[in-house]
Design an enzyme around this catalytic site. Structure first.
Site, short mmCIF file in Angstrom:
data_model
loop_
_atom_site.label_atom_id
_atom_site.label_comp_id
_atom_site.label_asym_id
_atom_site.label_seq_id
_atom_site.Cartn_x
_atom_site.Cartn_y
_atom_site.Cartn_z
CG PHE A 89 -1.97 1.02 1.19
CD1 PHE A 89 -3.14 0.80 0.48
CD2 PHE A 89 -1.81 2.24 1.83
CE1 PHE A 89 -4.13 1.77 0.41
CE2 PHE A 89 -2.80 3.22 1.77
CZ PHE A 89 -3.96 2.98 1.06
CG ASP A 130 -0.45 -2.82 6.40
OD1 ASP A 130 -1.57 -3.09 6.87
OD2 ASP A 130 -0.20 -1.76 5.80
CE1 TYR A 144 -9.26 2.39 6.65
CE2 TYR A 144 -8.46 3.41 8.66
CZ TYR A 144 -8.25 3.04 7.35
OH TYR A 144 -7.05 3.30 6.75
CE LYS A 145 -8.04 -0.98 4.68
NZ LYS A 145 -8.51 -0.06 3.65
NE ARG A 191 -10.14 -1.92 -3.47
CZ ARG A 191 -9.62 -1.46 -2.33
NH1 ARG A 191 -8.47 -1.94 -1.88
NH2 ARG A 191 -10.25 -0.54 -1.62
C1 LIG Z 1 -2.70 -2.04 3.58
C2 LIG Z 1 -2.93 -0.66 4.09
N1 LIG Z 1 -2.00 -0.06 4.85
C3 LIG Z 1 -2.16 1.18 5.32
C4 LIG Z 1 -3.29 1.91 5.03
C5 LIG Z 1 -3.42 3.33 5.50
O1 LIG Z 1 -3.99 3.40 6.76
P1 LIG Z 1 -4.21 4.78 7.54
O2 LIG Z 1 -5.05 5.64 6.66
O3 LIG Z 1 -4.91 4.30 8.79
O4 LIG Z 1 -2.90 5.40 7.84
C6 LIG Z 1 -4.31 1.33 4.26
C7 LIG Z 1 -5.54 2.09 3.96
O5 LIG Z 1 -6.42 1.68 3.26
C8 LIG Z 1 -4.11 0.03 3.77
O6 LIG Z 1 -5.03 -0.56 3.01
#
Ligand SMILES: Cc1ncc(COP(=O)(O)O)c(C=O)c1O
Length: 416
Positions: free
Chosen positions: A120, A198, A223-224, A375
């Site tokens: 990400f 992650d 939040y997912k 998705r």
């Molecule tokens: C795999 C992954 N890592 C990190 C994040 C970013 O998270 P945050 O906005 O809580 O910093 C996301 C957001 O969708 C994500 O999907």
């Protein structure tokens, strides 16, 4: 424990909506509505500052100050971890910064961070900043793709005696490809490096076993698939064996062993609690605490079985439609083997944005990722096999009517 994990009645989802975006923002658990109302009107409105220790009509140990620990206890079974290994607060990006710096300090004679090219973007941005800050080098490895070894060879190719940390996104946010967590962790550690995961796209939809995998560190959002609401706090997990040596980059008063002693020198709390920085976000933590109650009594192995069944059903239906509409160039972007796939199915299509918008107009919500990915996330607690049938019927109608070419869908929103 029961194998039937569907509990849509616990969620305030609009009637008739097929919500396949729980991998982006989970649905609203009804318990959150009630809890946030109580926290705002009673605990804050009436209890005021006293609620830090004990809100009106709450029991001992239910003060706002105890919320991070309470939430950690609820998260522990979903992560296969001990509650004392989990810190809750900040965003995933901030948690990544803290763990990447702390991990480099645990391996002071090594100078390389390894990330997967399919990570990400925020993970990559944070890693680049950490490298600038600490004079480290960032090295890329390939993602797992659909390789049967779950990415072991891809990571092995990037390892040497300089690697301090390998930080990987367990489920690829674009394709849903899934790393083989225990096997990859083992090769990373055999090379003397630390393994970080992650888990943003994993926790709440997959069986996660951090202790069993032997990993060193993990972060994830809530939040997912954990349904705690937009911008809800992230969690950080650190294996107990690293606690005494953990040196996070931001030393705040909530990570102090005695915050209310108000001393100027910082004595870190024992354990993972030293990752705490500032005042905990009480409204967001209360929402998270309530959101996690939907997992009470739920067997995560059963959730994973349900998730695999839902994604398999969707893939089979999409295959049929792709054959029927060969001219559309609709193809599967996710691994075909469900063992190598998270709880999402991604499709490639030259007009993926229009496709997603046309489906939204028909009450089937997925999302789009640049350049050509549509998705669809499957949250087994509120998505049923009947929902998958409805989504496939909608997709069939969109393709047959070429609705995705409608000029209304050419203009992109800020959030896709
Ligand atoms: C795999 C992954 N890592 C990190 C994040 C970013 O998270 P945050 O906005 O809580 O910093 C996301 C957001 O969708 C994500 O999907």
């Amino acid at each position: 424990m029961t194998d039937d994990v569907l509990r849509r009645e616990l969620f305030a989802l609009p009637e008739g909506l097929v919500y396949l975006d729980g991998n982006s923002l989970g649905a609203l658990p009804r318990a959150v509505e009630d809890r946030v109302r109580t926290v705002v009107t009673e605990e804050w409105g009436t209890g005021l500052i006293g609620s830090w220790n004990r809100p009106p009509s709450a029991g001992p140990g239910e003060g706002w100050i105890d919320l991070p620990a309470r939430v950690a206890r609820r998260l522990a079974p979903l992560l296969g971890a001990g509650a004392d290994e989990i810190h809750v607060g900040e965003s995933t990006s901030q948690a990544l910064f803290a763990t990447m710096v702390a991990a480099s300090r645990l391996r002071p004679d090594r100078s390389v961070l390894v990330l997967d090219r399919t990570t990400f973007p925020t993970d990559a941005y944070v890693a680049q900043s950490v490298c600038r800050l600490l004079g480290l080098t960032l090295r890329w490895c390939d993602g797992p793709g659909d390789s049967p070894d779950g990415g072991v060879a891809a990571v092995e190719a990037a390892l040497d005696d300089d690697v301090a940390l390998v930080s990987l996104t367990h489920v690829d946010f674009r394709t849903g490809a899934l790393w083989a967590m225990p096997e990859v962790t083992r090769v990373v550690q055999e090379a003397g490096a630390l393994a970080q995961w992650d888990l943003c796209h994993s926790t709440g939809a997959l069986e996660v076993d951090l202790a069993g995998s032997g990993a060193d560190l993990a972060v994830g959002c809530t939040y997912k698939y954990l349904n705690a609401g937009p911008g809800s706090p992230a969690y950080t997990w650190v294996a107990r064996r690293h606690h005494d040596d953990l040196d996070p980059p931001v030393a705040g008063w909530m990570g102090h062993t005695e915050p209310f002693a108000m001393r100027l020198d910082h004595t870190p709390r024992r354990g993972v609690g030293r990752l705490a920085v500032g005042t905990p976000p009480v409204l967001a933590l209360s929402a998270l605490d309530a959101a996690l109650t939907v997992f009470d009594g739920v067997d995560m192995a059963a959730v994973r079985r349900a998730s695999v069944a839902l994604t398999e059903q969707f893939v089979a239906g999409v295959d049929t439609l792709a054959r029927r509409h060969a001219e559309e160039q609709l193809s599967l972007a996710s691994p075909r083997d469900p063992e190598r796939r998270g709880s999402q199915v991604s499709l490639r299509h030259p007009h993926a944005y229009g496709l997603v918008q046309a489906l939204v107009a028909r009450g089937v919500v997925g999302d789009f990722r640049d350049p050509d990915i549509a998705r669809f996330g499957f949250a087994p607690l509120y998505v049923s096999p009947a929902d998958v049938d409805s989504a496939l019927e909608a997709l069939a109608a969109v393709l047959a009517g070429r609705e995705h070419h409608d000029p209304r869908y050419a203009e992109r929103h800020a959030v896709t």
